[in-house]
Design an enzyme around this catalytic site. Structure first.
Site, PDB file in Angstrom:
ATOM      1  NE  ARG A  79      -3.347   2.413   2.832  1.00 16.07           N
ATOM      2  CZ  ARG A  79      -3.106   3.346   3.760  1.00 16.07           C
ATOM      3  NH1 ARG A  79      -2.106   3.212   4.612  1.00 16.07           N
ATOM      4  NH2 ARG A  79      -3.865   4.421   3.838  1.00 16.07           N
ATOM      5  CG  HIS A 123      -0.873   8.934   3.463  1.00 13.08           C
ATOM      6  ND1 HIS A 123      -0.988   7.583   3.710  1.00 13.08           N
ATOM      7  CD2 HIS A 123      -0.483   9.481   4.631  1.00 13.08           C
ATOM      8  CE1 HIS A 123      -0.674   7.324   4.977  1.00 13.08           C
ATOM      9  NE2 HIS A 123      -0.352   8.470   5.558  1.00 13.08           N
ATOM     10  CD  GLU A 168      -4.635   7.685   9.871  1.00  9.28           C
ATOM     11  OE1 GLU A 168      -4.257   8.730  10.418  1.00  9.28           O
ATOM     12  OE2 GLU A 168      -4.179   6.577  10.175  1.00  9.28           O
ATOM     13  CG  ASN A 297      -4.736   3.571   8.522  1.00 12.35           C
ATOM     14  OD1 ASN A 297      -4.852   2.550   7.849  1.00 12.35           O
ATOM     15  ND2 ASN A 297      -4.236   4.705   8.036  1.00 12.35           N
ATOM     16  CE1 TYR A 299       0.313   2.675  13.428  1.00 12.26           C
ATOM     17  CE2 TYR A 299      -1.602   3.923  12.694  1.00 12.26           C
ATOM     18  CZ  TYR A 299      -0.397   3.302  12.419  1.00 12.26           C
ATOM     19  OH  TYR A 299       0.092   3.311  11.139  1.00 12.26           O
ATOM     20  CD  GLU A 363      -1.254   4.051   7.975  1.00 16.54           C
ATOM     21  OE1 GLU A 363      -1.012   4.489   9.122  1.00 16.54           O
ATOM     22  OE2 GLU A 363      -1.375   4.779   6.982  1.00 16.54           O
TER      23      GLU A 363
HETATM   24  C1  FCB Z   1      -0.989   7.237  10.732  1.00 14.13           C
HETATM   25  C2  FCB Z   1      -0.565   7.750   9.378  1.00 14.13           C
HETATM   26  C3  FCB Z   1       0.757   7.214   8.911  1.00 14.13           C
HETATM   27  C4  FCB Z   1       1.762   7.083  10.038  1.00 14.13           C
HETATM   28  C5  FCB Z   1       1.157   6.376  11.214  1.00 14.13           C
HETATM   29  C6  FCB Z   1       2.109   6.173  12.365  1.00 14.13           C
HETATM   30  O1  FCB Z   1      -1.864   8.142  11.324  1.00 14.13           O
HETATM   31  O2  FCB Z   1      -1.541   7.437   8.415  1.00 14.13           O
HETATM   32  O3  FCB Z   1       1.212   8.031   7.864  1.00 14.13           O
HETATM   33  O4  FCB Z   1       2.297   8.291  10.339  1.00 14.13           O
HETATM   34  O5  FCB Z   1       0.035   7.074  11.675  1.00 14.13           O
END
Ligand code: FCB
Length: 457
Positions: A79, A123, A168, A297, A299, A363
């Site tokens: 990607r 992006h 995002e 995405n 985290y 992601e």
């Molecule tokens: C996300 C972004 C990516 C990267 C990660 C850690 O928010 O899409 O570009 O910076 O965080």
């Protein structure tokens, strides 16, 4: 090291992700014009260490080496994003062949190695010339984006079928126009709402354009929803804080894109800021154009509580002036982000419910202060354990009935981590920024092992 033994459905796609400004470098080559990130990174105090993406990982010149690396890792898919300022340097108007040719070479190289290209159109590197015309605050941005999308899909759509409009949009609106941590660095919650609205309008305007230029396209958007938790012993004010934060983080995009409406309460909660005249008839039906899958995405989770009597909240998310963000709970990554596989599972389940679509995790990953050891290797046990924990969560969500089609590790390479510059390393491959040498980390080897085991079943 703990072993990972879960299995995934046949055809599950294993990939890695990057983004143009974070890896390409070659900032002024072959006709590329400056983006808002070139401007922002050159503005003193905006990016740690004054770092810029001028060189980054020099992927623009080293893409063939990077494709070979992906092939060694056994990736099914890659990607990446296209830099708008390479393709249409003036933002609108003339297409720059040399810019498109780079992506054409990249796509051909991937296909030669049996790696599926998964392309994100935006992006975050908006041409600076468009920001000079108001950027995402200008309603015309929807047309600008659709025209740019037509140019890219027209050139690559014969070889690329997996298209993502935006990465995002929460970051391109709230983080960029209200919180100010990302380009263009404004701090105005009303602007953030307008930008979010126009980004979704741009997305919805581009969807039929992509289908027109690529009839077999699988069209998608990537969101970054976050599980919101309040205090365990919270009262109804805390519950209201959770609701408001959830609207500003998640509902703001799930609502218009999948339900054709802003989420319950959001317009009332923000009525103090605006009469919402930027929402015009027909916009919500444009924004909710049918999609083929949803990119997620994710985290970390978000923890909030209500501001107490007289307490000042510094929260600049629209409708969230009564919301206080509370500390993440350990273990934390090098970003200070809470590691919570449970929140990953919950947000995948929620994303599937909201969208009714198959999900790709576009992601997921973690930053750690990696170094090359004396043995020449990069030992990153924390990233391995983050990977295991989050893949467990993916497997659990699949067992719970969520249709998850693939997982993309963020990131293939250490790279320019936006406001953190080169300080934070997310790669499964280490990059030495002096020599630009790539070294596969232990986590990269472990990812390759998991992929190979899946393929051999
Ligand atoms: C996300 C972004 C990516 C990267 C990660 C850690 O928010 O899409 O570009 O910076 O965080």
């Amino acid at each position: 090291m703990a072993t990972f033994t879960r299995t995934f459905p046949d055809g599950f796609i294993w990939g890695a992700a990057t983004a143009s400004y974070q890896i390409e470098g070659a900032h002024d080559e072959d006709g590329r014009s400056p983006s808002i990130w070139d401007t922002f990174s050159r503005t003193p105090g905006k990016v740690l260490g004054g770092d810029t993406g001028d060189v980054a990982c020099d992927h623009y010149h080293r893409y063939a080496e990077d494709i070979a690396l992906m092939s060694d890792l056994g990736l099914d898919a890659y990607r990446f994003s296209v830099a708008w300022p390479r393709v249409i340097p003036t933002g609108t108007g003339a297409v720059n062949r040399a810019g498109l040719d780079f992506y054409s070479r990249l796509v051909d190289g991937l296909l030669e190695h049996g790696i599926r290209p998964v392309v994100t159109l935006y992006h975050w590197d908006l041409p600076q010339s468009l920001d000079d015309r108001g950027g995402w605050l200008n309603r015309e941005s929807a047309r600008w984006f659709a025209d740019y999308s037509a140019a890219v899909v027209g050139a690559l759509g014969d070889r690329v079928s997996h298209w993502t409009t935006l990465n995002e949009p929460w970051c391109s609106s709230i983080l960029s126009y209200a919180i100010g941590a990302h380009a263009p660095g404004h701090q105005d919650p009303l602007e953030a709402m307008v930008a979010a609205h126009h980004l979704m309008l741009a997305h919805g305007t581009a969807v039929p354009v992509i289908r027109e230029h690529c009839p077999d396209a699988e069209v998608s958007i990537t969101l970054n929803p976050s599980q919101v938790w309040g205090p365990e012993d919270g009262d109804e004010r805390d519950a209201d804080a959770v609701r408001r934060a959830d609207n500003a983080l998640n509902g703001l995009f799930f609502g218009p894109i999948f339900h054709g409406a802003y989420p319950d309460g959001f317009l009332d909660d923000t009525a103090r800021l605006t009469d919402h005249a930027f929402i015009r008839n027909g916009d919500l039906s444009t924004m909710s154009a049918p999609l083929d899958n949803l990119g997620v995405n994710n985290y970390f989770p978000t923890r909030v509580r209500a501001a107490r009597n007289g307490e000042e909240s510094t929260n600049r998310m629209p409708g969230c002036s009564s919301v206080v963000e509370t500390d993440p709970r350990p273990p934390l990554t090098d970003m200070g982000w809470e590691m919570s596989p449970e929140s990953h599972r919950l947000i995948l389940e929620r994303s599937a419910r909201e969208s009714g679509l198959p999900i790709y995790i576009t992601e997921n990953g973690s930053a750690w202060p990696d170094t090359v050891s004396e043995d020449g290797e990069v030992h990153d046990p924390e990233r391995v354990s983050y990977l295991h924990g989050h893949l467990e969560a993916v497997a659990d969500a699949i067992e719970n009935g969520v249709d998850i089609r693939g997982y993309f590790a963020w990131s293939l390479l250490d790279n320019f981590e936006w406001a953190y510059g080169y300080e934070k390393r997310f790669g499964i491959v280490h990059v030495d920024y002096d020599t630009l040498e790539r070294t596969v980390k232990d986590s990269g080897r472990e990812y390759a092992r998991i992929i190979a085991e899946h393929h051999s079943r």
